[in-house]
Structure formats: structure tokens, C-alpha cells
Design a protein around this motif. Structure first.
Motif, PDB file in Angstrom:
ATOM      1  N   ALA A 219     -24.109   0.521 -11.023  1.00 13.09           N
ATOM      2  CA  ALA A 219     -23.301   0.778  -9.829  1.00 13.09           C
ATOM      3  C   ALA A 219     -21.998   1.491 -10.160  1.00 13.09           C
ATOM      4  CB  ALA A 219     -23.003  -0.541  -9.110  1.00 13.09           C
ATOM      5  N   VAL A 220     -21.519   1.310 -11.400  1.00 13.39           N
ATOM      6  CA  VAL A 220     -20.259   1.898 -11.834  1.00 13.39           C
ATOM      7  C   VAL A 220     -20.485   2.522 -13.209  1.00 13.39           C
ATOM      8  CG1 VAL A 220     -17.809   1.489 -12.300  1.00 13.39           C
ATOM      9  CG2 VAL A 220     -18.983   0.112 -10.581  1.00 13.39           C
ATOM     10  N   THR A 221     -19.929   3.704 -13.433  1.00 12.73           N
ATOM     11  CA  THR A 221     -20.095   4.363 -14.724  1.00 12.73           C
ATOM     12  C   THR A 221     -19.288   3.644 -15.805  1.00 12.73           C
ATOM     13  OG1 THR A 221     -18.205   5.843 -14.411  1.00 12.73           O
ATOM     14  CG2 THR A 221     -20.350   6.583 -13.573  1.00 12.73           C
ATOM     15  N   ARG A 222     -19.649   3.905 -17.053  1.00  9.88           N
ATOM     16  CA  ARG A 222     -18.921   3.331 -18.181  1.00  9.88           C
ATOM     17  C   ARG A 222     -17.444   3.743 -18.159  1.00  9.88           C
ATOM     18  NH1 ARG A 222     -19.601  -0.931 -20.788  1.00  9.88           N
ATOM     19  NH2 ARG A 222     -17.456  -1.155 -20.121  1.00  9.88           N
ATOM     20  N   GLU A 223     -17.220   5.007 -17.852  1.00 10.59           N
ATOM     21  CA  GLU A 223     -15.841   5.514 -17.852  1.00 10.59           C
ATOM     22  C   GLU A 223     -14.990   4.812 -16.795  1.00 10.59           C
ATOM     23  OE1 GLU A 223     -13.406   9.761 -17.405  1.00 10.59           O
ATOM     24  OE2 GLU A 223     -15.586   9.687 -17.158  1.00 10.59           O
ATOM     25  N   ARG A 224     -15.536   4.667 -15.597  1.00  5.68           N
ATOM     26  CA  ARG A 224     -14.775   4.021 -14.523  1.00  5.68           C
ATOM     27  C   ARG A 224     -14.604   2.531 -14.793  1.00  5.68           C
ATOM     28  NH1 ARG A 224     -16.252   5.293  -8.566  1.00  5.68           N
ATOM     29  NH2 ARG A 224     -13.995   5.115  -8.333  1.00  5.68           N
ATOM     30  N   THR A 225     -15.605   1.922 -15.389  1.00 12.12           N
ATOM     31  CA  THR A 225     -15.489   0.511 -15.761  1.00 12.12           C
ATOM     32  C   THR A 225     -14.352   0.304 -16.753  1.00 12.12           C
ATOM     33  OG1 THR A 225     -17.851   0.116 -15.414  1.00 12.12           O
ATOM     34  CG2 THR A 225     -16.686  -1.437 -16.830  1.00 12.12           C
ATOM     35  N   ASP A 226     -14.331   1.118 -17.806  1.00  8.98           N
ATOM     36  CA  ASP A 226     -13.279   0.990 -18.814  1.00  8.98           C
ATOM     37  C   ASP A 226     -11.901   1.231 -18.206  1.00  8.98           C
ATOM     38  OD1 ASP A 226     -15.194   0.456 -20.716  1.00  8.98           O
ATOM     39  OD2 ASP A 226     -15.240   2.497 -21.530  1.00  8.98           O
ATOM     40  N   GLY A 227     -11.814   2.194 -17.290  1.00  9.61           N
ATOM     41  CA  GLY A 227     -10.526   2.482 -16.659  1.00  9.61           C
ATOM     42  C   GLY A 227     -10.050   1.333 -15.798  1.00  9.61           C
ATOM     43  N   TRP A 228     -10.982   0.712 -15.061  1.00  7.05           N
ATOM     44  CA  TRP A 228     -10.607  -0.416 -14.200  1.00  7.05           C
ATOM     45  C   TRP A 228     -10.171  -1.614 -15.038  1.00  7.05           C
ATOM     46  CZ3 TRP A 228     -12.053  -5.426 -12.883  1.00  7.05           C
ATOM     47  CH2 TRP A 228     -11.636  -5.891 -11.623  1.00  7.05           C
ATOM     48  N   ILE A 229     -10.889  -1.891 -16.108  1.00 10.24           N
ATOM     49  CA  ILE A 229     -10.518  -2.998 -16.990  1.00 10.24           C
ATOM     50  C   ILE A 229      -9.144  -2.736 -17.611  1.00 10.24           C
ATOM     51  CG2 ILE A 229     -11.093  -4.178 -19.150  1.00 10.24           C
ATOM     52  CD1 ILE A 229     -14.063  -3.764 -18.426  1.00 10.24           C
ATOM     53  N   ALA A 230      -8.911  -1.495 -18.032  1.00  7.62           N
ATOM     54  CA  ALA A 230      -7.614  -1.154 -18.622  1.00  7.62           C
ATOM     55  C   ALA A 230      -6.485  -1.350 -17.611  1.00  7.62           C
ATOM     56  CB  ALA A 230      -7.636   0.287 -19.120  1.00  7.62           C
ATOM     57  N   GLU A 231      -6.757  -1.000 -16.356  1.00  4.39           N
ATOM     58  CA  GLU A 231      -5.737  -1.201 -15.317  1.00  4.39           C
ATOM     59  C   GLU A 231      -5.410  -2.685 -15.152  1.00  4.39           C
ATOM     60  OE1 GLU A 231      -5.056  -1.425 -10.588  1.00  4.39           O
ATOM     61  OE2 GLU A 231      -6.929  -0.518 -11.278  1.00  4.39           O
ATOM     62  N   GLN A 232      -6.451  -3.518 -15.100  1.00  3.05           N
ATOM     63  CA  GLN A 232      -6.216  -4.953 -14.924  1.00  3.05           C
ATOM     64  C   GLN A 232      -5.491  -5.544 -16.130  1.00  3.05           C
ATOM     65  OE1 GLN A 232      -6.651  -6.584 -12.078  1.00  3.05           O
ATOM     66  NE2 GLN A 232      -7.348  -4.639 -11.207  1.00  3.05           N
ATOM     67  N   ARG A 233      -5.816  -5.067 -17.318  1.00  2.73           N
ATOM     68  CA  ARG A 233      -5.126  -5.538 -18.516  1.00  2.73           C
ATOM     69  C   ARG A 233      -3.651  -5.135 -18.475  1.00  2.73           C
ATOM     70  NH1 ARG A 233      -8.344  -3.480 -21.935  1.00  2.73           N
ATOM     71  NH2 ARG A 233      -9.669  -5.335 -22.105  1.00  2.73           N
ATOM     72  N   ALA A 234      -3.381  -3.903 -18.040  1.00  8.04           N
ATOM     73  CA  ALA A 234      -1.991  -3.448 -17.928  1.00  8.04           C
ATOM     74  C   ALA A 234      -1.242  -4.242 -16.862  1.00  8.04           C
ATOM     75  CB  ALA A 234      -1.964  -1.956 -17.592  1.00  8.04           C
ATOM     76  N   ARG A 235      -1.920  -4.557 -15.773  1.00  9.51           N
ATOM     77  CA  ARG A 235      -1.293  -5.377 -14.734  1.00  9.51           C
ATOM     78  C   ARG A 235      -0.924  -6.761 -15.279  1.00  9.51           C
ATOM     79  NH1 ARG A 235      -1.820  -4.629  -9.204  1.00  9.51           N
ATOM     80  NH2 ARG A 235      -2.491  -2.546  -8.571  1.00  9.51           N
ATOM     81  N   ALA A 236      -1.834  -7.352 -16.056  1.00  8.46           N
ATOM     82  CA  ALA A 236      -1.555  -8.666 -16.627  1.00  8.46           C
ATOM     83  C   ALA A 236      -0.345  -8.612 -17.557  1.00  8.46           C
ATOM     84  CB  ALA A 236      -2.777  -9.194 -17.365  1.00  8.46           C
ATOM     85  N   GLU A 237      -0.270  -7.573 -18.376  1.00  9.77           N
ATOM     86  CA  GLU A 237       0.837  -7.444 -19.317  1.00  9.77           C
ATOM     87  C   GLU A 237       2.167  -7.220 -18.603  1.00  9.77           C
ATOM     88  OE1 GLU A 237      -0.446  -4.233 -21.762  1.00  9.77           O
ATOM     89  OE2 GLU A 237      -1.889  -5.460 -22.915  1.00  9.77           O
ATOM     90  N   ALA A 238       2.115  -6.597 -17.420  1.00  5.56           N
ATOM     91  CA  ALA A 238       3.340  -6.317 -16.661  1.00  5.56           C
ATOM     92  C   ALA A 238       3.613  -7.363 -15.591  1.00  5.56           C
ATOM     93  CB  ALA A 238       3.224  -4.938 -16.007  1.00  5.56           C
ATOM     94  N   ASP A 239       2.838  -8.465 -15.605  1.00  5.69           N
ATOM     95  CA  ASP A 239       2.975  -9.518 -14.596  1.00  5.69           C
ATOM     96  C   ASP A 239       2.721  -8.969 -13.188  1.00  5.69           C
ATOM     97  OD1 ASP A 239       3.375 -12.087 -13.613  1.00  5.69           O
ATOM     98  OD2 ASP A 239       5.550 -11.810 -13.395  1.00  5.69           O
ATOM     99  N   ARG A 240       1.690  -8.128 -13.057  1.00  2.00           N
ATOM    100  CA  ARG A 240       1.333  -7.566 -11.758  1.00  2.00           C
ATOM    101  C   ARG A 240      -0.133  -7.815 -11.397  1.00  2.00           C
ATOM    102  NH1 ARG A 240       5.918  -7.671 -11.715  1.00  2.00           N
ATOM    103  NH2 ARG A 240       7.452  -6.114 -11.019  1.00  2.00           N
ATOM    104  N   LEU A 241      -0.823  -8.622 -12.165  1.00  2.00           N
ATOM    105  CA  LEU A 241      -2.207  -8.954 -11.834  1.00  2.00           C
ATOM    106  C   LEU A 241      -2.228  -9.882 -10.621  1.00  2.00           C
ATOM    107  CD1 LEU A 241      -5.099  -9.729 -14.214  1.00  2.00           C
ATOM    108  CD2 LEU A 241      -4.608 -11.375 -12.414  1.00  2.00           C
ATOM    109  N   PHE A 242      -3.221  -9.697  -9.762  1.00  2.00           N
ATOM    110  CA  PHE A 242      -3.381 -10.602  -8.614  1.00  2.00           C
ATOM    111  C   PHE A 242      -4.861 -10.801  -8.334  1.00  2.00           C
ATOM    112  CE2 PHE A 242      -3.999 -11.834  -4.253  1.00  2.00           C
ATOM    113  CZ  PHE A 242      -3.015 -12.793  -4.050  1.00  2.00           C
TER     114      PHE A 242
END
Length: 256
Positions: A219-242
Motif C-alpha cells: 500500500a505504501v512504497t519503501r521510500e515513503r515508508t522510510d520518510g514517514w518513519i523518519a518524520e515520526q522519529r524527528a517529531r519524538a526527538e523534538a517533543d512533537r510526536l502525537f
């Protein structure tokens, strides 16, 4: 909480680690205690915990002087439960065929189980069989299509959540609890929703698992999956995950 299918030991051990982590989440102990209260689980009562996993709820019920029986179809899971709490009563069985006499239990509890059942109606018929007249039932779990996740790409997030949900046997079972119970002739049916809100890195493994699951379906390409995971990881590091995760808690009474 396990699938009613045979699993290899490594996958079961991974599931046990996930269950243990879920038991440590903020509010988890309070929700388990609430489920016991809604069952009326007190000294001298009897409760079957269906899909008992590694057995924590059975042990906590025993601390209340409840005669608790834990059942799970996974032999490895039951072995771990028996190792942790050797005095407790654990049995290998699935939700469709409980190793209990008719009208023998005052309470029936299923925590994060019904989304794994292809025939929830059959499981509720079995619940009615083993419950005493007027006995209590509690169904508890998440709706796999109702995760609320903040992201820079809401459309991709919706695709990920939905694709991962479709990998589950009955992903929307929790929203059906009320109607399932009514159709099975249970009475006094009530439903509560308790929403956990998570803003730190604790839930990154869950979010990663959602995305990887969606990727595995195509349903989702490898590239988009990696990008989404990276975004969530960056959000967690910046205290912006929800992440908001609704948990549905349904209770009812067996026919008298």
C-alpha cells in the motif's frame, strides 16, 4: 491477545515483549483494575481471562482472592505464564472452546482479543455458556482503524493506518462490541472509551510497526515508508510526536 493460530517461539517471544511493554504504558494498570471492578471481581468470585497471554491479569485477579482461570491457544504463551505465576490456573485453549463447565464462571474477560477472532459471535456464544446467569462480561481493546497520529502528510498517514488495520482479522471489532453483545442476548450493555495520549518516543516502535506493515502489503512504497518513519522519529526527538489511541471497554450481563 494472541491469534488462534500456531506461532513459532521467536514470534511468540516478540509478542510477549510487546505485551509487557503495553502493560507498562501510562494508565494501563488503571484500566486493568477498572475491568476487574466492572466484572465485580472480588473474594470468592470466579473469572476466566480469555487470551490471557503471559498471565498478568490472572495474577492480579488472584491477588483479589478471585478464582481466576487464564486460557490462551498459544502453548509457549501459557508456558511463560506458568513460569511467572506457578500457583495460578492456566490452560491451553481458544475462545471458541473453553475448557470450563456450563454456568461455572461469574465473570468473562477478554483484553485485546476480539480483533483476532474471525467469528466473534461464536466466542460470545461460548461466553454465555460458561457464565452463570447474571454473570458479567468485559471486552476491552483498540479499534485498529482509529489511531490518531499527527503528521505532515495526513493522507499518507490515513493510508498507513488503514492498510495496517486490514492485516488484522477483525480490525474494527471494538466498535462492534455493543452490537455483538446485544445480538448475543447479553443485557445491560454499556461502552466506555478511554483514550491514551502519547507524545514521547515510547510509542515509536508501534508507529514503526504500523508503517512497516503497510509497506509489506504494497500500500505504501519503501521510500515513503522510510520518510514517514523518519518524520515520526524527528517529531519524538523534538517533543512533537502525537498519538491518540482510543481503547473501547464494553460490559454486559449474561441472560438470567
Amino acid at each position: 491477545m494472541t491469534r488462534e493460530t500456531e506461532q513459532t517461539p521467536p514470534s511468540t517471544d516478540h509478542l510477549i515483549a510487546r505485551l509487557d511493554a503495553a502493560d507498562r504504558l501510562p494508565g494501563a494498570q488503571e484500566l486493568r483494575s477498572l475491568s476487574y471492578d466492572l466484572l465485580g471481581a472480588g473474594p470468592g468470585t470466579s473469572v476466566v481471562d480469555v487470551g490471557c497471554g503471559a498471565g498478568r491479569a490472572v495474577a492480579e485477579l488472584a491477588e483479589r482472592d478471585v478464582r481466576a482461570v487464564g486460557v490462551d491457544p498459544n502453548e509457549r504463551m501459557i508456558a511463560v505464564a506458568r513460569g511467572r505465576w506457578p500457583e495460578a490456573d492456566f490452560r491451553i485453549a481458544g475462545a471458541y472452546e473453553l475448557p470450563l463447565p456450563d454456568a461455572s464462571m461469574d465473570g468473562y474477560r477478554a483484553d485485546k482479543v476480539f480483533h483476532e477472532l474471525a467469528e466473534p459471535e461464536r466466542a460470545l456464544a461460548e461466553a454465555r455458556r460458561v457464565l452463570t446467569p447474571g454473570g458479567r462480561i468485559v471486552l476491552f481493546g483498540q479499534d485498529w482503524d482509529s489511531f490518531v497520529i499527527d503528521s505532515d502528510d495526513p493522507a499518507l498517514t490515513r493510508t498507513i493506518v488503514h492498510a495496517r488495520a486490514e492485516m488484522t482479522t477483525s480490525p474494527r471489532a471494538a466498535r462492534r462490541y455493543r452490537n455483538l453483545l446485544l445480538d448475543a442476548w447479553f443485557g445491560d450493555v454499556t461502552v466506555e472509551v478511554h483514550t491514551g495520549v502519547f507524545t514521547g518516543p515510547t510509542m515509536l516502535p508501534l508507529l514503526t510497526g504500523l508503517a512497516e506493515g503497510a509497506c509489506s502489503t504494497g500500500a505504501v512504497t519503501r521510500e515513503r515508508t522510510d520518510g514517514w518513519i523518519a518524520e515520526q522519529r524527528a517529531r519524538a526527538e523534538a517533543d512533537r510526536l502525537f498519538l491518540a489511541m482510543p481503547m473501547f471497554l464494553a460490559t454486559a450481563t449474561a441472560p438470567r
